[in-house]
Motif scaffolding. Structure first.
Motif, PDB file in Angstrom:
ATOM      1  N   LYS A 142       0.851  -1.184   0.000  1.00 40.65           N
ATOM      2  CA  LYS A 142       0.000   0.000   0.000  1.00 40.65           C
ATOM      3  C   LYS A 142       0.886   1.233   0.000  1.00 40.65           C
ATOM      4  O   LYS A 142       1.970   1.235   0.593  1.00 40.65           O
ATOM      5  N   GLU A 143       0.423   2.301  -0.683  1.00 40.17           N
ATOM      6  CA  GLU A 143       1.206   3.521  -0.760  1.00 40.17           C
ATOM      7  C   GLU A 143       0.512   4.647   0.009  1.00 40.17           C
ATOM      8  O   GLU A 143      -0.646   4.960  -0.253  1.00 40.17           O
ATOM      9  N   LEU A 144       1.264   5.250   0.950  1.00 34.09           N
ATOM     10  CA  LEU A 144       0.747   6.403   1.694  1.00 34.09           C
ATOM     11  C   LEU A 144       1.451   7.664   1.207  1.00 34.09           C
ATOM     12  O   LEU A 144       2.435   7.587   0.467  1.00 34.09           O
ATOM     13  N   TYR A 145       0.958   8.806   1.656  1.00 36.17           N
ATOM     14  CA  TYR A 145       1.632  10.081   1.403  1.00 36.17           C
ATOM     15  C   TYR A 145       1.878  10.749   2.752  1.00 36.17           C
ATOM     16  O   TYR A 145       1.005  10.739   3.630  1.00 36.17           O
ATOM     17  N   ALA A 150      -1.145  14.273   5.159  1.00 39.66           N
ATOM     18  CA  ALA A 150      -0.993  12.827   5.023  1.00 39.66           C
ATOM     19  C   ALA A 150      -2.190  12.269   4.267  1.00 39.66           C
ATOM     20  O   ALA A 150      -3.271  12.860   4.264  1.00 39.66           O
ATOM     21  N   SER A 151      -1.965  11.135   3.609  1.00 40.63           N
ATOM     22  CA  SER A 151      -3.057  10.500   2.889  1.00 40.63           C
ATOM     23  C   SER A 151      -2.802   9.003   2.792  1.00 40.63           C
ATOM     24  O   SER A 151      -1.655   8.558   2.698  1.00 40.63           O
ATOM     25  N   ALA A 152      -3.889   8.239   2.797  1.00 44.28           N
ATOM     26  CA  ALA A 152      -3.774   6.800   2.570  1.00 44.28           C
ATOM     27  C   ALA A 152      -3.723   6.503   1.081  1.00 44.28           C
ATOM     28  O   ALA A 152      -3.522   5.368   0.675  1.00 44.28           O
ATOM     29  N   SER A 153      -3.905   7.543   0.253  1.00 45.96           N
ATOM     30  CA  SER A 153      -3.805   7.369  -1.203  1.00 45.96           C
ATOM     31  C   SER A 153      -2.514   8.023  -1.687  1.00 45.96           C
ATOM     32  O   SER A 153      -2.538   9.111  -2.252  1.00 45.96           O
ATOM     33  N   ALA A 192      -9.703  12.317   0.947  1.00 47.37           N
ATOM     34  CA  ALA A 192      -8.702  11.299   1.273  1.00 47.37           C
ATOM     35  C   ALA A 192      -7.443  11.918   1.899  1.00 47.37           C
ATOM     36  O   ALA A 192      -6.454  11.244   2.128  1.00 47.37           O
ATOM     37  N   ILE A 193      -7.481  13.240   2.165  1.00 44.41           N
ATOM     38  CA  ILE A 193      -6.309  13.928   2.712  1.00 44.41           C
ATOM     39  C   ILE A 193      -6.590  14.354   4.154  1.00 44.41           C
ATOM     40  O   ILE A 193      -7.666  14.865   4.454  1.00 44.41           O
TER      41      ILE A 193
END
Lengths: 289, 372
Positions: free
Chosen positions: B97-100, B116-119, B131-132
């Motif tokens: 999974k990629e986070l920001y 931060a984001s889970a996308s 999503a932020i």
């Protein structure tokens, strides 16, 4: 009346013994500013243009009742000087220096918030209330004239340009405020618009913005509630994205801060937007009726 | 100042943030050797512009031979005007999974902002707003560990992953503060099995704070001319047109470009000779502009502190000593303006009081040059 500074403002010049401090002290005195004291660490007892110099802000406040400060201090030392002025209860505190580190600017603003001080700048020419002959900063003395127009701007020479064209058209100013060209600065357009809205002498406001950031969009929201007319000019219509146009804050990043977005927001807020700087005086005249 | 990815990664590593194994390579042979040591790698162009993956600047290599061929293809490549001189060979990750995760400055709030984001994995501007998650950091107290735990929860992370995330954020905050950063960003912040790893990194340091970081490497993305102008203490930006522009002050400079466009001209550049309009920088800036060979030049000076006659003197000096082969239009107002304009006219230089007239004139002269 006017805003922020007037004939009761007793100005302290921090860094008065430097070349810039000395020259602009002379210019401010010539304009009529009440400069009561200056500071230059290690220089207490000297005089600059007849103004007494102290080592500390505290001494200048105790001896002369200074209540506002303008800083001619190089960027690396601006944070300490601003903290000293804010701690002493001075307001406004005007930071002329360009290239003040971003993290320093955030700390200065946090301390100012805690102490309820108004900070103008960094990277500003300062501010001027022509009717009170009070100028704190570096703009040329010749462009101003007293009258009913409040002016707030991000940039220096463009302010002079527009203020002079207003003066030439017989449209004098209550107060002219340069907020500074950096990303993090003390007062915002909204802070100043609120003061102009409350000031009985101000009958119209000119807002001079530029690309980058969202300060003009936030101003547009506030203009919706204002009873006084606002005329705006935004510089940078032809600026390419991603390039810093001189000011640290003047950059279109990731599609934000564009000319189109600002003009649209201001028009929707009810402001008249001039497409060229020389159109401003006519729009102000129309707004004043 | 922007750091290259490999430099930003090195900063993260030294602050205890997990990164994949990686080696810098300037030749295909070095890339091959790196892959032999690391195993399957991503060969990544080291440039300061975004979107390098889409532009072909990142290639995956299973074997050392493939890594050499990938480096051959990428080194020397032109990515949005930047020639690739280095590649970073980095161990391939099996990302679940990629986070920001990023920290920047919110100019309006005058505070640092954690985003931060889970996308993750794509440009944060393209991530849907819902999503932020954002959190301002109070100055001067700074980031507290609870903020990391809170953000982890909002991203839906639990257990060991939540703990690792909070720990990485605290370390990233230390980087943000100790490097005087404008931006520090990990995108993607990769979840690989039970571990969180920084798969990419950006670090932009505040230029105005570089004086207190003498040990940092200096990275410049400026063109040669931009560098030269900066050394003179001026600000220059190259544009696409053919009319050379110079003005004193950033705002009036932008307004001058706009005015030239308004009358149908195309500015060649932005050149701020400084708000004070001192005579010496004016002369140096003009010399640079002449060297660039525009069809015509417009100088717009609002002389506040410096006298217009001094500015005129500087312009005349350049004309007599170096020569100005193209038409020159000067707009000069402020202290001693009459004197300044008269001096210029004596030397055959058109001088105006009105910015509008000057802008119209320079466009006309540039067009004349094009036709004749």
């Amino acid at each position: 009346m006017a805003i922020l500074i007037d004939e009761k403002t007793k100005v302290l010049v921090q860094g008065i013994t430097g070349k810039q401090g000395r020259f602009h002290t002379q210019q401010m005195l010539a304009f009529g500013t009440r400069i009561v004291a200056g500071t230059g660490p290690g220089r207490e007892g000297e005089e600059v243009e007849g103004v007494p110099v102290y080592d500390t802000v505290e001494a200048a406040v105790e001896r002369h009742g200074a209540n506002a400060s303008v800083l001619f201090v190089p960027a690396p030392f601006a944070k300490d000087a601003a903290f000293e002025a804010i701690a002493a209860g001075l307001s406004p505190v005007v930071i002329i220096a360009e290239h003040v580190p971003l993290h320093d600017a955030m700390e200065i603003m946090a301390f100012a918030r805690e102490k309820n001080a108004v900070v103008i700048g960094p990277n500003t020419y300062g501010l001027c209330t022509p009717g009170s002959r009070c100028k704190m900063g570096i703009p040329p003395n010749t462009v101003f004239s007293p009258g009913p127009v409040g002016v707030v701007a991000r940039s220096g020479t463009l302010s002079y340009e527009i203020v002079q064209s207003l003066s030439a058209a017989g449209l004098g100013q209550t107060t002219v405020v340069g907020m500074g060209g950096d990303r993090v600065v003390g007062v915002s357009f909204v802070d100043i618009l609120k003061r102009f809205e409350k000031d009985p002498e101000t009958r119209a406001v000119v807002l001079v913005g530029e690309i980058g950031g969202t300060a003009e969009e936030e101003a547009a929201e506030f203009i919706k509630q204002m009873t006084k007319p606002v005329v705006a000019y935004i510089a940078g219509r032809s600026a390419p994205p991603g390039k810093r146009m001189g000011h640290a804050g003047a950059i279109i990043e990731r599609g934000r801060g564009t000319f189109e977005s600002k003009v649209k927001a201001l028009r929707e807020g009810g402001a008249q937007v001039a497409s060229m700087p020389w159109e401003v005086p006519d729009l102000v005249k129309q707004a004043l009726g | 100042m922007k750091f290259y990815e490999y430099m930003a990664k090195d900063v993260l590593r030294r602050h205890g943030i997990p990164i994949p194994p990686g080696r810098l390579a300037t030749t295909p042979e070095e890339a091959e050797a790196a892959a032999r040591e690391i195993g399957p790698v991503a060969v990544k162009a080291q440039v300061l512009v975004g979107g390098r993956g889409k532009a072909g600047g990142i290639k995956l290599a299973e074997t050392p031979e493939e890594a050499r061929r990938a480096a051959e293809a990428i080194l020397g490549m032109d990515l949005k005007g930047y020639i690739v001189e280095k590649v970073y060979c980095e161990g391939k990750l099996d990302i679940d999974k990629e986070l920001y995760l990023g920290i920047t400055v919110d100019a309006g709030a005058k505070r640092p902002l954690v985003i931060a984001s889970a996308s993750g994995g794509m440009d944060i501007e393209e991530v849907p707003e819902k999503a932020i998650v954002r959190m301002h950091v109070p100055v001067p107290w700074g980031l507290s560990p609870y903020m990391g735990r809170q953000l982890a929860r909002r991203l839906g992370l639990t257990g060991s992953l939540a703990g690792q995330f909070a720990d990485i954020l605290m370390r990233l905050w230390t980087v943000f503060r100790s490097y005087d950063a404008e931006l520090v960003e990990i995108n993607p912040l990769a979840i690989v099995g039970e571990r969180i790893i920084a798969a990419d990194a950006r670090l932009n340091v505040d230029d105005d704070a570089l004086y207190r970081h003498p040990d940092l490497p200096r990275v410049s993305e400026a063109t040669e001319l931009e560098k030269k102008v900066r050394e003179l203490g001026l600000a220059f930006v190259q544009l696409d047109g053919d009319i050379g522009i110079m003005a004193n002050g950033a705002g009036i400079n932008m307004a001058t470009l706009d005015a030239v466009k308004h009358f149908g001209g195309e500015p060649m550049n932005f050149l701020d000779a400084g708000g004070g309009s001192a005579a010496e920088p004016t002369a140096q800036a003009l010399e640079l502009l002449v060297e660039k060979g525009p069809k015509a030049i417009l100088i717009n000076i609002f002389g506040g502190i410096t006298r217009c006659d001094e500015v005129a003197k500087a312009i005349i000096r350049v004309k007599e000593e170096k020569g100005i082969p193209m038409p020159l239009v000067v707009r000069l107002v402020g202290t001693n303006e009459e004197q300044g304009r008269a001096m210029l006219r004596e030397h055959g230089i058109e001088a105006f009081r009105s910015m509008a007239e000057a802008a119209r004139k320079v466009v006309e002269l540039a067009r004349g040059g094009a036709n004749g």
